[in-house]
Design an enzyme around this catalytic site. Structure first.
Site, short mmCIF file in Angstrom:
data_model
loop_
_atom_site.label_atom_id
_atom_site.label_comp_id
_atom_site.label_asym_id
_atom_site.label_seq_id
_atom_site.Cartn_x
_atom_site.Cartn_y
_atom_site.Cartn_z
N HIS A 348 0.82 -1.21 0.00
CA HIS A 348 0.00 0.00 0.00
C HIS A 348 0.85 1.26 0.00
O HIS A 348 0.35 2.35 -0.28
CB HIS A 348 -0.94 0.00 1.20
CG HIS A 348 -2.03 -1.02 1.09
ND1 HIS A 348 -3.08 -1.12 1.98
CD2 HIS A 348 -2.25 -2.01 0.19
CE1 HIS A 348 -3.87 -2.12 1.64
NE2 HIS A 348 -3.38 -2.68 0.54
N HIS A 598 -1.51 -12.91 -0.76
CA HIS A 598 -2.90 -13.29 -0.49
C HIS A 598 -3.02 -14.76 -0.13
O HIS A 598 -3.93 -15.15 0.59
CB HIS A 598 -3.78 -12.97 -1.70
CG HIS A 598 -3.91 -11.51 -1.97
ND1 HIS A 598 -4.38 -11.00 -3.17
CD2 HIS A 598 -3.60 -10.42 -1.21
CE1 HIS A 598 -4.37 -9.68 -3.12
NE2 HIS A 598 -3.90 -9.30 -1.95
#
Length: 873
Positions: A348, A598
């Site tokens: 991010h 993920h």
């Protein structure tokens, strides 16, 4: 004959007894026992032989696993780094001077323009040496290609194509107006709403810029059709029609604003990442296009989603997800869930892809009954994911379609394939904490003593400032009455899941601890100096932790050493900044490779109290956009203890159902599927198939599935064969996760290839890299020596005082070689901040203490019913 009664025949009644008579007699007496003993010996020998044979088989099987891991690393290390990309390709052709003729129809493509001379160094082999990729000689879909001959277009073609693109933009504006008039929106609080409004936030600037991108997408498609271009022409050669920035159809107000003159002597980074590279001020800056590591593979060569090898449709992403990426427990033996959390936090900091938006920046539905019944209301940027009729999770709820909006098109005034827009800076520069705009940063500061704004609870805990936006995709009316709000930080995704929110909070606390310490050391420093010096140290600490603890876990020590990615020792500085190295984030890194994390997500979040006796587990779906427990005393420490105690899931094709059917579920019956979204995003961005990446990274291309047997997990390969019709169809994301990891690393070789290239660029392409010797941005040798002492363990101990203890290396599981230590342990090194005392002697020791609290503003706090004090900025 002798009178003796004994036979003269030796051994038969003779005076000379038979040989070994006693032995023979013993054998006759104990023959049954001896027989049994022999049988036992034979059985033991046979067992030993079988064991040896089995051992050899196991060894052979192990070699089949280990040898490819070793060999794949050898292959990667033989490549040239950095890998060639679109910027290399364009630079090469500019050197070949393809743009000499003003009239595009008069331009001549030389027979061998792939070997231009370097005007700065005629003896250079920059353009001619092999990069050790394995594209076949007749393969022209790579950066080593020649330009295609026979391209013909006229000025009229250019003008009319641009006009067609503008008309398409006008048409989509009408569609958006109709959608708005009918009030067609995503249902507030639904999983798609949380995904597109709460998580995939798109800045109004990006939405504005995307209009120019949309015009050029359709202008390029029109140009391709008018001139009968092939997909290859459109992908590679259409850009040579020239710079169209002076055309009436290029709206410069929709382009990314250029920075002012760059100051090569600036001590601090810009907030938006601009001017890091003096000659190319927008390299790595926010709101710029992603870089292309490989040529895009769009269905039409311009913008449509990738199609199958035979021209048919690829299998639905949801079909791929449900057949290959199943829910199967597979824990890492070495790493904690904290590794996944740090990966997301860093991701991010460097990537935030903008989404296409409708009227007034609203999100539009793609799967509602109104849209299905009236196709005229289907937004052109919709790319909904088809759900198979027999889907085990969605069919029971009559779900046949999953919402998916395409990424916003990056603005440009040049023909060519669609690109996507990165809203973050490319550099590891703390933009996840501080934002990417000056006005955003200003709103996060108190403007007193260099501090960031925070909430302070009555028991002295600092929390992030509140987000008071009721439509932020997170806040709920139920929490308003307790004065509990979701949080605000430098990145809008701060509230996505509780562990991410915790990391944001920890680093805001770290900034304020440092600012307070520097204020005590240098009372004369004003607010701006305190803030910028603190920000500079925080960025250095983030970079050091990432390259000293995180990246080695992914790539392994040998890869790190060969690539020279590891931090230097002591007070050593580096001068290896390379201004020719494009640091921007590769599209393929953001849309596929760095999403490997993920698969590390666990379906349960673990919380452990200080005694270690009470361990609580909660389903992950409970904590999507639900950060409110951080208002409760002790909860953050419990979560961090859980993170460093709980094993991450292994990096493989298996995923928790919490993210493959319950993502952002909330009160809905079913959520989204993150794997389906990832696969569709790759197709949306035109990512080439997995097999193309094998060639890019120096591995032998696969002509059939059996060619992948040595490189992939057998179970994953079997699932691939059942799902895809051809080996060329396999999506990069799925293929990359199917590979066995490289030696001592976490990911397979193709992902490792992309990750290594990007992390190399983020280091050597960053003029402000924390180890640089270049003045005035460099730390002093004494300061640099102190920054190299920092560790994530120390950051967590200093900013979560209730934590008590932690592993020395918290990404790694607790073990004899990685003991859990008291936070006060001298085995966890501490930085000496005396190195930042202006005019002081470094012999003085000044250790940062977590007991130091930031000062409130002169106006004092305002306290709500929740007992939370708000800094006034």
């Amino acid at each position: 004959m002798a009178s003796s009664g004994y036979s003269e025949i030796p051994g038969v009644y003779s005076e000379s007894p038979r040989p070994m008579v006693n032995v023979r007699r013993t054998i006759r007496t104990y023959r049954y026992c001896l027989a049994a003993s022999c049988l036992v010996v034979i059985v033991v020998l046979l067992s030993a032989l079988v064991s040896i044979l089995i051992g050899q088989s196991i060894e052979k099987a192990a070699e089949e696993i280990v040898i490819p891991a070793n060999q794949s690393l050898v292959t990667l290390l033989s490549l040239t780094w950095p890998r060639r990309d679109d910027s290399w390709y364009c630079q090469r052709w500019r050197h070949a001077m393809l743009r000499l003729a003003e009239d595009p129809s008069q331009r001549v493509y030389p027979d061998f323009p792939q070997d231009p001379a370097d005007p700065h160094n005629p003896n250079s082999t920059l353009w001619t040496r092999s990069d050790n990729s394995t594209f076949p000689k007749n393969d022209t879909w790579n950066w080593n290609r020649q330009a295609t001959q026979g391209l013909n277009w006229t000025s009229s073609d250019i003008t009319e194509s641009l006009a067609a693109g503008t008309k398409k933009q006008e048409e989509v504006t009408k569609i958006e107006d109709n959608i708005a008039k009918k009030n067609l929106t995503l249902v507030k609080g639904s999983a798609p709403y949380k995904h597109q409004v709460g998580f995939r936030k798109t800045d109004p600037l990006a939405t504005k810029m995307a209009k120019q991108g949309y015009i050029m997408d359709h202008a390029s498609a029109e140009m391709k059709n008018r001139t009968n271009m092939t997909r290859e022409h459109a992908t590679f050669d259409m850009q040579w029609a020239g710079d169209l920035s002076e055309s009436l159809y290029c709206d410069k107000t929709l382009l990314r604003p250029m920075p002012g003159p760059c100051d090569p002597h600036a001590r601090y980074r810009s907030v938006d990442g601009s001017c890091n590279n003096i000659n190319n001020p927008l390299w790595g800056a926010s709101f710029t296009s992603f870089r292309r590591a490989m040529p895009p593979d769009y269905g039409d060569g311009v913008s449509s989603l990738r199609i199958a090898h035979d021209g048919a449709a690829l299998p639905s992403p949801r079909e791929v997800s449900s057949k290959i990426h199943v829910n199967k427990p597979s824990e890492s033996q070495s790493y904690t869930i904290l590794l996944m959390s740090w990966g997301q936090f860093i991701d991010h900091d460097i990537t935030a892809t903008a989404l296409a938006k409708g009227s007034n920046g609203s999100s539009f539905p793609c799967c509602t009954l109104e849209v299905i019944d009236q196709p005229s209301l289907l937004h052109p940027e919709c790319a909904p994911i088809r759900i198979p009729d027999d889907d085990p999770d969605y069919s029971p709820f009559n779900q046949t379609c999953m919402e998916f909006t395409r990424s916003a098109s990056a603005p440009r005034c040049i023909f060519g394939p669609r690109e996507q827009l990165n809203q973050q800076t490319a550099f590891i520069d703390g933009s996840v904490i501080y934002g990417t705009k000056d006005e955003e940063l200003m709103s996060l500061r108190t403007h007193v003593d260099g501090l960031l704004s925070t909430q302070v609870t009555l028991d002295g805990r600092e929390l992030l400032p509140p987000s008071l936006d009721p439509d932020d995709g997170c806040n709920t009316e139920g929490n308003y009455k307790y004065d509990q709000y979701c949080f605000k930080s430098g990145d809008a995704r701060v509230n996505e899941q509780i562990l991410l929110t915790a990391f944001h909070t920890i680093w805001a606390r770290q900034h304020n601890l440092l600012a307070t310490t520097l204020k005590d050391l240098n009372p004369a420093w004003d607010d701006e100096t305190l803030f910028q010096e603190t920000r500079k140290i925080v960025i250095g600490q983030m970079q050091h932790i990432t390259y000293n603890e995180y990246v080695p876990s992914i790539l392994g020590p040998k890869f790190m050493k060969t690539m020279k990615l590891s931090p230097l020792d002591g007070d050593q500085q580096t001068d290896d900044y390379d201004e020719s190295m494009h640091p921007s984030i590769a599209n393929e890194f953001a849309a596929a490779a760095f999403r490997f994390g993920h698969s590390q997500v666990q379906g349960l979040i673990q919380a452990v109290d200080r005694s270690g006796k009470n361990v609580n587990f909660s389903q992950l779906k409970k904590y999507f956009f639900n950060p409110f427990i951080l208002y409760n005393p002790g909860e953050m420490a419990n979560l961090v203890r859980g993170e460093v105690s709980q094993s991450a899931a292994a990096v493989d094709t298996f995923f928790s159902s919490q993210i493959t059917s319950h993502l952002f579920q909330g009160n809905d019956k079913i959520g989204l599927d993150l794997v389906s979204l990832n696969i569709q995003r790759g197709r949306d961005h035109g990512l080439p198939s997995y097999n193309r990446w094998r060639m890019y990274c120096g591995f032998k291309p696969a002509s059939n599935f059996s060619d992948l047997a040595l490189d992939m997990d057998i179970g994953a390969l079997a699932a691939l064969m059942k799902t895809y019709r051809h080996v060329e169809d396999v999506d990069f994301y799925t293929g990359g996760l199917s590979e066995r990891p490289i030696k001592d690393g976490l990911v397979g070789p193709t992902f490792a290839c992309i990750l290594a290239d990007q992390f190399l660029r983020l280091k050597r392409g960053d003029r402000f890299w924390y180890e640089t010797s270049q003045e005035p941005q460099a730390f002093t040798p004494d300061q640099l020596m102190q920054i190299r002492k920092i560790s994530l363990a120390k950051i967590l101990c200093d900013n979560v005082p209730e934590l008590g203890s932690i592993q020395r290396w918290p990404f790694r599981s607790f073990s004899t070689g990685n003991p859990r230590l008291p936070c006060s342990s001298q085995s966890i090194p501490r930085m000496d901040y005396g190195a930042w005392e202006e005019g002081g002697l470094f012999s003085r020791t000044y250790l940062l203490s977590p007991d130091v609290r930031p000062r409130l503003s002169d106006d004092g706090p305002t306290t709500g019913t929740s007992g939370v004090s708000l800094y006034k900025g």
